[in-house]
Design a protein around this motif. Structure first.
Motif, PDB file in Angstrom:
ATOM      1  N   ASN A  78       2.018 -55.259 -24.885  1.00 43.98           N
ATOM      2  CA  ASN A  78       3.227 -55.042 -24.099  1.00 43.98           C
ATOM      3  C   ASN A  78       4.514 -55.233 -24.902  1.00 43.98           C
ATOM      4  O   ASN A  78       5.566 -55.528 -24.346  1.00 43.98           O
ATOM      5  CB  ASN A  78       3.275 -55.946 -22.859  1.00 43.98           C
ATOM      6  N   VAL A  79       4.456 -55.066 -26.207  1.00 46.66           N
ATOM      7  CA  VAL A  79       5.668 -55.044 -27.017  1.00 46.66           C
ATOM      8  C   VAL A  79       6.210 -53.614 -26.981  1.00 46.66           C
ATOM      9  O   VAL A  79       5.487 -52.661 -27.262  1.00 46.66           O
ATOM     10  CB  VAL A  79       5.390 -55.479 -28.466  1.00 46.66           C
ATOM     11  N   LEU A  80       7.478 -53.476 -26.611  1.00 44.22           N
ATOM     12  CA  LEU A  80       8.101 -52.157 -26.517  1.00 44.22           C
ATOM     13  C   LEU A  80       8.595 -51.714 -27.879  1.00 44.22           C
ATOM     14  O   LEU A  80       9.357 -52.422 -28.537  1.00 44.22           O
ATOM     15  CB  LEU A  80       9.272 -52.205 -25.529  1.00 44.22           C
ATOM     16  N   HIS A  81       8.167 -50.528 -28.311  1.00 49.23           N
ATOM     17  CA  HIS A  81       8.653 -49.918 -29.541  1.00 49.23           C
ATOM     18  C   HIS A  81       9.566 -48.744 -29.179  1.00 49.23           C
ATOM     19  O   HIS A  81       9.207 -47.912 -28.343  1.00 49.23           O
ATOM     20  CB  HIS A  81       7.497 -49.397 -30.395  1.00 49.23           C
ATOM     21  N   VAL A  82      10.725 -48.674 -29.812  1.00 51.12           N
ATOM     22  CA  VAL A  82      11.652 -47.564 -29.617  1.00 51.12           C
ATOM     23  C   VAL A  82      12.013 -46.998 -30.987  1.00 51.12           C
ATOM     24  O   VAL A  82      12.308 -47.752 -31.919  1.00 51.12           O
ATOM     25  CB  VAL A  82      12.928 -48.003 -28.880  1.00 51.12           C
ATOM     26  N   LEU A  83      11.978 -45.679 -31.084  1.00 50.98           N
ATOM     27  CA  LEU A  83      12.331 -44.979 -32.320  1.00 50.98           C
ATOM     28  C   LEU A  83      13.504 -44.047 -32.051  1.00 50.98           C
ATOM     29  O   LEU A  83      13.470 -43.261 -31.098  1.00 50.98           O
ATOM     30  CB  LEU A  83      11.138 -44.164 -32.828  1.00 50.98           C
ATOM     31  N   LEU A  84      14.543 -44.147 -32.881  1.00 46.95           N
ATOM     32  CA  LEU A  84      15.638 -43.182 -32.854  1.00 46.95           C
ATOM     33  C   LEU A  84      15.706 -42.553 -34.239  1.00 46.95           C
ATOM     34  O   LEU A  84      15.963 -43.248 -35.227  1.00 46.95           O
ATOM     35  CB  LEU A  84      16.962 -43.851 -32.490  1.00 46.95           C
ATOM     36  N   ALA A  85      15.416 -41.249 -34.316  1.00 51.61           N
ATOM     37  CA  ALA A  85      15.363 -40.549 -35.595  1.00 51.61           C
ATOM     38  C   ALA A  85      16.408 -39.447 -35.637  1.00 51.61           C
ATOM     39  O   ALA A  85      16.666 -38.787 -34.629  1.00 51.61           O
ATOM     40  CB  ALA A  85      13.969 -39.953 -35.818  1.00 51.61           C
ATOM     41  N   ASP A  86      16.985 -39.245 -36.809  1.00 57.34           N
ATOM     42  CA  ASP A  86      18.040 -38.243 -37.010  1.00 57.34           C
ATOM     43  C   ASP A  86      17.673 -37.415 -38.240  1.00 57.34           C
ATOM     44  O   ASP A  86      17.808 -37.882 -39.370  1.00 57.34           O
ATOM     45  CB  ASP A  86      19.393 -38.949 -37.198  1.00 57.34           C
ATOM     46  N   GLY A  87      17.171 -36.187 -38.003  1.00 60.73           N
ATOM     47  CA  GLY A  87      16.768 -35.327 -39.106  1.00 60.73           C
ATOM     48  C   GLY A  87      17.959 -34.693 -39.788  1.00 60.73           C
ATOM     49  O   GLY A  87      18.974 -34.397 -39.148  1.00 60.73           O
ATOM     50  N   ALA A  88      17.856 -34.464 -41.085  1.00 65.57           N
ATOM     51  CA  ALA A  88      18.942 -33.836 -41.840  1.00 65.57           C
ATOM     52  C   ALA A  88      19.178 -32.417 -41.335  1.00 65.57           C
ATOM     53  O   ALA A  88      18.236 -31.657 -41.118  1.00 65.57           O
ATOM     54  CB  ALA A  88      18.601 -33.818 -43.331  1.00 65.57           C
ATOM     55  N   GLY A  89      20.453 -32.052 -41.129  1.00 68.42           N
ATOM     56  CA  GLY A  89      20.792 -30.699 -40.688  1.00 68.42           C
ATOM     57  C   GLY A  89      20.923 -30.594 -39.184  1.00 68.42           C
ATOM     58  O   GLY A  89      20.994 -31.599 -38.468  1.00 68.42           O
ATOM     59  N   HIS A  90      20.931 -29.357 -38.697  1.00 69.15           N
ATOM     60  CA  HIS A  90      21.093 -29.078 -37.273  1.00 69.15           C
ATOM     61  C   HIS A  90      20.099 -27.997 -36.845  1.00 69.15           C
ATOM     62  O   HIS A  90      19.513 -27.305 -37.672  1.00 69.15           O
ATOM     63  CB  HIS A  90      22.516 -28.601 -36.955  1.00 69.15           C
ATOM     64  N   GLY A  91      19.955 -27.845 -35.538  1.00 65.33           N
ATOM     65  CA  GLY A  91      19.186 -26.746 -34.985  1.00 65.33           C
ATOM     66  C   GLY A  91      17.693 -26.902 -35.147  1.00 65.33           C
ATOM     67  O   GLY A  91      17.155 -28.008 -35.325  1.00 65.33           O
ATOM     68  N   LEU A  92      16.999 -25.748 -35.106  1.00 57.96           N
ATOM     69  CA  LEU A  92      15.540 -25.747 -35.121  1.00 57.96           C
ATOM     70  C   LEU A  92      14.986 -26.370 -36.389  1.00 57.96           C
ATOM     71  O   LEU A  92      14.004 -27.112 -36.357  1.00 57.96           O
ATOM     72  CB  LEU A  92      15.026 -24.314 -34.969  1.00 57.96           C
ATOM     73  N   ALA A  93      15.610 -26.080 -37.543  1.00 54.25           N
ATOM     74  CA  ALA A  93      15.116 -26.636 -38.802  1.00 54.25           C
ATOM     75  C   ALA A  93      15.162 -28.157 -38.774  1.00 54.25           C
ATOM     76  O   ALA A  93      14.205 -28.834 -39.172  1.00 54.25           O
ATOM     77  CB  ALA A  93      15.936 -26.102 -39.976  1.00 54.25           C
ATOM     78  N   ALA A  94      16.275 -28.724 -38.287  1.00 55.01           N
ATOM     79  CA  ALA A  94      16.389 -30.182 -38.200  1.00 55.01           C
ATOM     80  C   ALA A  94      15.409 -30.743 -37.185  1.00 55.01           C
ATOM     81  O   ALA A  94      14.833 -31.816 -37.379  1.00 55.01           O
ATOM     82  CB  ALA A  94      17.820 -30.569 -37.828  1.00 55.01           C
ATOM     83  N   SER A  95      15.210 -30.008 -36.091  1.00 46.54           N
ATOM     84  CA  SER A  95      14.269 -30.453 -35.066  1.00 46.54           C
ATOM     85  C   SER A  95      12.853 -30.491 -35.606  1.00 46.54           C
ATOM     86  O   SER A  95      12.071 -31.412 -35.330  1.00 46.54           O
ATOM     87  CB  SER A  95      14.360 -29.531 -33.846  1.00 46.54           C
ATOM     88  N   LEU A  96      12.501 -29.470 -36.415  1.00 43.54           N
ATOM     89  CA  LEU A  96      11.176 -29.467 -37.032  1.00 43.54           C
ATOM     90  C   LEU A  96      11.017 -30.620 -38.009  1.00 43.54           C
ATOM     91  O   LEU A  96       9.920 -31.146 -38.196  1.00 43.54           O
ATOM     92  CB  LEU A  96      10.939 -28.128 -37.748  1.00 43.54           C
ATOM     93  N   ASN A  97      12.131 -31.017 -38.637  1.00 40.10           N
ATOM     94  CA  ASN A  97      12.064 -32.114 -39.604  1.00 40.10           C
ATOM     95  C   ASN A  97      11.532 -33.397 -38.987  1.00 40.10           C
ATOM     96  O   ASN A  97      10.822 -34.167 -39.648  1.00 40.10           O
ATOM     97  CB  ASN A  97      13.456 -32.392 -40.185  1.00 40.10           C
ATOM     98  N   VAL A  98      11.933 -33.660 -37.722  1.00 40.28           N
ATOM     99  CA  VAL A  98      11.587 -34.955 -37.135  1.00 40.28           C
ATOM    100  C   VAL A  98      10.189 -34.976 -36.525  1.00 40.28           C
ATOM    101  O   VAL A  98       9.718 -36.032 -36.101  1.00 40.28           O
ATOM    102  CB  VAL A  98      12.627 -35.378 -36.071  1.00 40.28           C
ATOM    103  N   LEU A  99       9.521 -33.815 -36.474  1.00 40.96           N
ATOM    104  CA  LEU A  99       8.190 -33.796 -35.859  1.00 40.96           C
ATOM    105  C   LEU A  99       7.177 -34.702 -36.555  1.00 40.96           C
ATOM    106  O   LEU A  99       6.331 -35.298 -35.881  1.00 40.96           O
ATOM    107  CB  LEU A  99       7.661 -32.361 -35.816  1.00 40.96           C
ATOM    108  N   PRO A 100       7.191 -34.837 -37.899  1.00 39.76           N
ATOM    109  CA  PRO A 100       6.192 -35.698 -38.523  1.00 39.76           C
ATOM    110  C   PRO A 100       6.256 -37.155 -38.096  1.00 39.76           C
ATOM    111  O   PRO A 100       5.322 -37.914 -38.354  1.00 39.76           O
ATOM    112  CB  PRO A 100       6.496 -35.554 -40.031  1.00 39.76           C
ATOM    113  N   VAL A 101       7.358 -37.582 -37.461  1.00 41.18           N
ATOM    114  CA  VAL A 101       7.472 -39.001 -37.117  1.00 41.18           C
ATOM    115  C   VAL A 101       6.774 -39.331 -35.809  1.00 41.18           C
ATOM    116  O   VAL A 101       6.451 -40.495 -35.546  1.00 41.18           O
ATOM    117  CB  VAL A 101       8.953 -39.442 -37.032  1.00 41.18           C
ATOM    118  N   THR A 102       6.540 -38.340 -34.945  1.00 38.96           N
ATOM    119  CA  THR A 102       6.080 -38.653 -33.588  1.00 38.96           C
ATOM    120  C   THR A 102       4.630 -39.117 -33.547  1.00 38.96           C
ATOM    121  O   THR A 102       4.318 -40.119 -32.907  1.00 38.96           O
ATOM    122  CB  THR A 102       6.252 -37.430 -32.673  1.00 38.96           C
TER     123      THR A 102
END
Length: 577
Positions: free
Chosen positions: A197-221
């Motif tokens: 019951n320990v809560l983990h929260v992740l806030l990630a900010d991929g380099a760039g904008h748009g779809l390319a940046a959104s794809l960047n953060v997928l490996p973290v999930t």
């Protein structure tokens, strides 16, 4: 014989003079075109209703509706579809020409017109039609491209929603806000709880904008959810994500990330921050209590051997809140070019109750952007530090234990000083044994049991940490700091687990867990006796109920031996009747 036009056209000619109509039809046919002739505007409209001509040629001076009115009516009835038109008349006055052109005429011809002049004027029409076909082809290609792009975006959005698992953000302790600079956001917020019951929260900010940046953060999930589910700490999760990003993304694509762990029972928060602004610990009155300002490299920048997993840990007031945010928030500028900044953020929430803070920050973002997309993706996570967790993970609804058909098994794991410093022993063990039939439904409870056994063996057995260090308002801070110091200096010692599954036809499967350490032991008889009684209300408020009391409550049997540095427990892999 006159030169034929490069393309045969179907031409509708409108002229109330039979002689003129005959001559024009003759010349057009000689030029290789197909011709239909009518004498009134109404006849022309009826003809067009049945079949569109390639070209409409009309005299201006028609009885009733004149030729210019005919063009206007055709444009209206064809809903904008283009029918090339040529107007001819015996008049050369400029006003008539202007009316014709304004009505949509593409060419103007004075009667009588020679066959060569007709050929030249139709050549203009043909070039216009060729340009129209090219434009239509481009429009079709653009429409096809747009359709493909929309389908790709729909698929990308679907995949990212599934991978990011946004429904996990329904956790009642987490409220969040994301404003995208483009169609897709390069920022990501994820939340999940460990079996303890320990809560983990992740806030990630991929380099760039748009779809390319959104794809960047997928490996973290995937590693975030998988490792949280197994109970790994955020330092281990950050290291694993760093390795994934390093392996999968180009060298110029990195991810700024903040990972926070909220231990509701022990009332402390742990933060690992790489590349993002440091989180704020906010008091109940909205004032900033702590600014977590330790900064590591963003994920994906350094290799594993250079990665720094050091975390900041602080004891918190349960009424405090933790505020995570990306740099897009504090770098957003007002009309005068002044950025909000961390100080401005602190002033914005000062004096506000918890429920009013995120709406206020959302209002500020909208005010700074003027309702337009921000210059950079903005993400905010506001985390409550109080919770009412179920002290004992329940068996998931509809997830009854699987009947045992497998053979008995045994797992022995011994961790020395070096491994104890770098490995999360409990997720390692649980990840292995939950592969066996019937174990997974009890993973939450087993995580608590294994955690208590391991923490007692390491903290009290090897590191010789007295529980009295936890007493007082700053006690947990002192305890955790001393634990980190002693663990870093640990040179010798080991913790060993011995797990054995035993089963028979006449009783529920039993998991026997032995945990031993090489420390000097402790006087366990008195503590077992104390743990057997019901805790007082004051003890409950102080967190009584873990350690030996928890083991006695969850396990079928708890037995200490030796000098107290070995404990054997029996865990029933079935619900009690």
């Amino acid at each position: 014989m006159a030169d034929t036009a490069p393309e045969s056209l179907f031409i509708l000619v409108v002229d109330d003079n039979p002689d003129d109509l005959f001559l024009i039809r003759r010349d057009l046919v000689a030029l290789g075109h197909r011709v239909a002739g009518v004498s009134t505007a109404n006849e022309a409209l009826d003809h067009i209703a049945r079949a569109y001509p390639d070209v409409l040629m009309t005299d201006v001076g028609l009885p009733g509706m004149d030729g210019i009115e005919l063009l206007q009516t055709v444009r209206m009835r064809t809903d904008g579809s283009w029918i090339p038109s040529l107007v001819f008349t015996g008049s050369l006055d400029e006003a008539t020409q202007m009316r014709a052109l304004e009505a949509g005429a593409d060419a103007y011809l004075c009667k009588p017109a020679s066959r060569e002049m007709l050929h030249a004027k139709l050549g203009v029409i043909l070039r216009l039609k060729a340009m129209q076909r090219q434009a239509e082809a481009r429009n079709r290609e653009l429409a096809r491209y747009r359709s493909l792009q929309e389908e790709e975006q729909r698929l990308a959005r679907f995949v990212m929603e599934r991978l990011i698992n946004r429904e996990a953000l329904g956790d009642p302790a987490v409220s969040h806000f994301i404003a995208s600079a483009a169609e897709f956001s390069g920022d990501l917020i994820a939340a999940a709880r460990t079996p303890g019951n320990v809560l983990h929260v992740l806030l990630a900010d991929g380099a760039g904008h748009g779809l390319a940046a959104s794809l960047n953060v997928l490996p973290v999930t995937a590693p975030f959810y998988r490792m949280t589910e197994r109970g790994f700490g955020i330092d281990a999760i950050a290291r694993e994500i760093n390795s994934k990003v390093r392996a999968l993304l180009p060298v110029d694509r990195f991810i700024a990330a903040t990972l926070a762990a909220v231990n509701f029972r022990e009332r402390y928060v742990t933060v690992w921050n790489g590349g993002n602004p440091g989180p704020l610990l906010v008091r109940p009155d909205g004032g900033v209590r702590i600014h977590f300002n330790r900064h590591h490299f963003p994920l994906g920048v350094v290799d594993d051997d250079e990665f720094d997993g050091t975390v900041d840990t602080h004891v918190v007031n349960p009424l405090d809140h933790l505020l995570l945010f990306s740099d897009g928030l504090i770098e957003q500028e007002d009309a005068q070019g002044v950025a909000l900044g961390v100080d401005g953020l602190g002033r914005a929430i000062e004096g506000l109750e918890a429920a009013a803070r995120l709406p206020r920050l959302t209002e500020i973002v909208h005010g700074l952007t003027g309702g337009k997309p921000p210059r950079d993706d903005i993400s905010i996570a506001h985390i409550a530090l109080t919770d009412s967790p179920n002290p004992m993970p329940a068996l998931p609804a509809g997830d009854a234990p699987v009947p045992f058909n497998a053979s008995d098994w045994r797992l022995v794991l011994r961790l020395g000083a070096t491994d104890l410093k770098r490995l999360d022993a409990v997720p390692l063990i649980l990840g292995c044994i939950e592969q066996f039939d019937g174990v997974r439904p009890f993973a939450g409870r087993l995580f608590l049991v294994l955690s208590e056994l391991f923490n007692n063996a390491l903290d009290h057995g090897l590191l010789r940490l007295p529980s009295s260090l936890k007493v007082g308002a700053e006690g947990m801070d002192v305890y955790l700091e001393e634990r980190s110091r002693r663990l870093s200096r640990l040179a010798v010692g080991a913790v060993e687990f011995d797990l054995t599954l035993r089963q028979s036809l006449d009783r529920a499967p039993m998991l026997h867990i032995g945990c031993a350490d090489t420390g000097p032991g402790f006087d366990y008889e008195l503590q077992v006796q104390e743990a057997s009684r019901e805790p007082t209300s004051e003890e409950m408020l102080k967190g009584h109920g873990r350690g030996i009391p928890l083991l006695l409550r969850v396990c079928e049997e708890v037995r200490y031996s030796g000098a107290g540095n070995r404990v054997d427990v029996t865990f029933r892999l079935a619900e009690r009747g």
